[in-house]
Scaffold this active site. Structure first.
Site: not given
Ligand code: AMP
Length: 211
Positions: A13, A88, A122, A153, A164
């Site tokens: 996204k 969300r 990531r 992160r 998540r």
């Protein structure tokens, strides 16, 4: 044009949002980025958000909806915007409908088996936000675009990623039906495609609206 980008964490996204924002000149509004900036600056919002983000949970709706409402009232959003990471859940979508008119929801479908590896591998540029995967970095620790430091992160670890993804399945995925019912959804797939291939599909759809 007012656009929402929908997709599981790790679906790409953010990358699509940056490309769309650049091509069409729309402000890219990422609630995750807003929270991270507040945490870094040590604001009251940042203090509230931090524990939720670390646990992989949603920041309370009242806080999140208020931030978005204020941001969308700013001058640069007058001619359209791109929302990334908001809404969300159904409640946030209903609140959004009370002060905004959404024209299109771009939903990025992805095989969930890929997400754990994508997110835990990531690395993001601390300076410009560009995103990479460790498997393609060949040991590089700086951003190829701007030379900024690449970091992981805090919420890209297996435990938080699991939380998540569970939140996405329980609370966010129902938005696919919500926007399908409103007949403003555009479905595409982010599974194997490099970002540029997916962007070609997305921009072909956007050109129909924006030109
Ligand atoms: P993201 O950068 O979109 O992956 O968001 C990182 C984290 O910020 C999420 O896991 C949530 O804890 C929080 N967050 C971002 N957007 C929202 C939202 N719309 N509602 C509640 N929490 C959010």
């Amino acid at each position: 044009m007012n656009i929402i980008l929908l997709g599981a964490p790790g679906s790409g996204k953010g990358t699509q949002a940056s490309m769309i924002s650049e091509r069409y000149g729309l402000p890219h509004i990422s609630t995750g980025d807003i929270f991270r900036a507040n945490i870094k600056a040590g604001t009251d919002i940042g203090k509230v958000a931090e524990s939720y983000i670390k646990a992989g949970k949603l920041v309370p709706d009242e806080v999140t909806c208020e931030i978005v409402k204020r941001r969308l009232a700013e001058e640069d959003c007058k001619n359209g915007y791109l929302l990334d990471g908001f809404p969300r859940n159904i409640y946030q979508a209903e609140v959004l409908d009370s002060f905004a008119k959404i024209d299109l929801c771009i939903n990025i479908n992805i095989d969930h088996a890929l997400l754990m590896d994508r997110l835990c591998g990531r690395r993001v540029c601390a300076k410009c936000g560009e995103s990479y995967h460790v498997s393609t970095l060949g040991g590089a620790t700086t951003c190829a675009k701007c030379g900024g430091e690449l970091i992981q992160r805090k919420d890209d670890n297996p435990e938080t990623v699991s939380a998540r993804l569970a939140v996405y399945n329980d609370q966010t995925a129902p938005l696919i039906n919500y926007y399908t019912d409103k007949e403003i959804i555009f479905n595409c797939t982010g599974t194997e495609a490099p970002a540029s291939t997916l962007f070609a599909v997305v921009s072909a759809e956007l050109d129909k609206f924006i030109g």
